[in-house]
Design a protein around this motif. Sequence first.
Motif, short mmCIF file in Angstrom:
data_model
loop_
_atom_site.label_atom_id
_atom_site.label_comp_id
_atom_site.label_asym_id
_atom_site.label_seq_id
_atom_site.Cartn_x
_atom_site.Cartn_y
_atom_site.Cartn_z
N ALA B 223 1.97 -5.53 6.92
CA ALA B 223 2.98 -4.78 6.16
C ALA B 223 3.82 -5.73 5.30
CB ALA B 223 3.87 -4.00 7.11
N MET B 224 3.97 -6.96 5.78
CA MET B 224 4.77 -7.92 5.00
C MET B 224 4.12 -8.23 3.65
SD MET B 224 5.88 -10.51 7.99
CE MET B 224 6.24 -11.85 6.89
N LEU B 225 2.83 -7.98 3.59
CA LEU B 225 2.09 -8.26 2.36
C LEU B 225 2.68 -7.48 1.18
CD1 LEU B 225 -0.34 -9.90 1.41
CD2 LEU B 225 -1.77 -7.92 1.85
N GLY B 226 3.15 -6.26 1.45
CA GLY B 226 3.75 -5.44 0.39
C GLY B 226 4.92 -6.17 -0.27
N PHE B 227 5.77 -6.78 0.56
CA PHE B 227 6.94 -7.49 0.01
C PHE B 227 6.50 -8.74 -0.75
CE2 PHE B 227 8.38 -5.09 3.66
CZ PHE B 227 9.44 -4.39 3.11
#
Lengths: 425, 329
Positions: B223-227
């Motif tokens: 999910a951190m990939l989105g940021f």
Amino acid sequence: MRLAATLLILAACAAAASAQESGALAPPLDLRIEDSGEDNGVGIDVTWRRMEYDAKATYTVLVALAKDGPWHEAAKEPGAGGVKADEPLPWWAWSSDLDTRLIRVTKRDSLAGPQPLLPEENPATKFRAKTPEYWWKVVVATEDGLRWESQPVQVTPTGNFFAWSKLNTFLYMGAFTGILVVYIGVARKRTLWIRRIAGLDAVDEAVGRATEMGKPVYYMTGRDTITTVSTVAATLILGEIAKKVAAYDTQLKVPHTDAIVMAVCQEITREAYISAGRPDAFREDSNFFVTDDQFGYTAAVDGMMVREKPAACFYMGYYYAESLLLAETGASTGAIQIAGTDADAQLPFFFTACDYTLIGEELYAAGAYLSKEPVLVGTLRGQDIGKAVLLFMILIGAVLTTLGQWGGLGMSSFVRSVVELFKAY
Amino acid sequence: MIFLKRQFPLLICFAIGVAMALQYYVPTTLGQKLASQTSDWYIIITIFASFLGFGSVASVHWRKVNARRPGWGYSALVFVGIVLMLGAGIISEGKPTTERAHDEQGTELPPVDERDASGVLLKRTIATERIIPDLVSKEIVEETAAPPPPKTFKVLELVIEYAPDGRVTKATETKYSRSGAVLLKRDRDISKEGALLPLEGEPTSFGWMYQNMLNPLQSTMFAMLGFYIASAAFRSFRAKSFHSGLLLVTALVVLIGNVPFTNHIWSEWFGIHHLRGVRLEMPDIVGWLMNTPNTAARRGVGFGVALGIIATSLKIIFGIERAYLGGGD
């Protein structure tokens, strides 16, 4: 062998004439039952010239283990079914004909009979029983009750030792190998010029910076296993970088996600330190395994980067979704970052977050570029020549395809033949 | 010794490399077998190599714990995690869920019903049987002309009891060992959805840890990939030159074009559907950008990569590149 196995069934004209009189069908012209080419001995092809009655006829292929039967149905297809041209095979391996019908009996279990087409492997001995003799015949029946039956013929499917449809790629591979060999020979005699690759010229700068700062150099070999050529390329580059690291007396850290790659890299690093004259500086734990879990690995390496703030990070090999997570974290620590990957989907992420990025084939060229070994440099030149030939072919292909699409010159079939030359089957 | 360290690996590499390259051109069973067997060998080597990996992890963290270096507690936690996960995996036989009714070897027997004299269903028993694998392999080796029916053992059993009005009053699940001993017997909560499904698998301790501990951690990282993408996009799309401006415009078109509402605005508000007879909806523009310029660039990279792979493979097969053996000559 194939020719020998082929039996042309031309029912005697006299017999046909008498058959017509008795209410039977005229025999299909050029009916052939032959071993399928390019398979591992599991198929036969039944072909015949298009007949007038095909639209309302059904062709049944029967098989038996003896000439007298009992017969089992192997395939049943309408006469207006597939033609030879439907087979996606090139012109040099297959005569595509719109007027020749084709029934291919390929599946091992397509027979309703007691024995499969190819004997099953014995699980205990791992050997197959000897392929028995198969007898075939074709029965043609029309909707209005007319019927014709061929004489039984013996055709045993056999495995083929060369896939002729792949001849083009075989020749291209041979030609490319020839180019490489020629340029290796040339490179042995004289120094070849190779174009500069900025990302690789910056390796010295990156390692030097790490030395000045007293911070480690991080090197990642990607997420794939040693069976992937990009991983092999990454391990080869590691050898060259490890030599520089050893010469500069800097710390090298190589976190791994695959244990086999780790073992290979340990040996490469050890030899690099020895060849740099610094075997004492080699540390066994410079290569270490983290986990084979994608995001577990990413989290661990990100954590190490944040804590240790490396001076230089190298990302070589094949990467997936972790590429940006790693590269952005590395960038946030202020490290010089050099990436090299053939994963085109990850290239934009590396472009964004790294100082230098090796694109595609530059990854494979890096080992040779850094080592400056004449033989390896020769292969680089060979690669460039291969690329030039490819570009030329693309240009020719684009022109021909345009002409073929235009259609006005009646070149469609010629263009199709040329296109087939460049297709992999 | 030099022969074993240098020439012998090169010989193996040459022989296997040439054989694997040629098997692509040989359609016989021999070629296919060679390809599948070598991949089997690789799997076996990988399994042994996993011990190497484990040794490396254990050594790195053990040294940290031993020297009480900063953060040694996390390293100790690695050992706790290994023991827990390994233990759960062994207990659960590596299965993420308990036996299911329709798995590879399990057979669901037809339900056995008990009815009263008037035919009202009182009790239904559904059982799953599993073939005893040892007997199967023995029979294959012996190749008996008419093999006896394979021996099985009951794995799970679900007994559903009904009231005379047809309501379910009780559902009991029993798990058996191979010797027939009852391993687990419990009543299902019949108010729950799916309680009457025959013997659906439930997470084992291994599966539970995977689902509830490892999966959320993986998802968090992903999910951190989105940021990270947002921050990377911000840096990439600064229009400092003509090229970066072009990239910005193209990226905006692709981004916006993938939003359904934009398509609605394009076609409904602006009323643009065709341009000189060519369909021109928003997805068409995005499709063209992705399929034409983008694919052309990717194929360009692809050609270079393919040649690079062939060249590297040839260098390794013919022993020109031998650094992977551990250094140069």
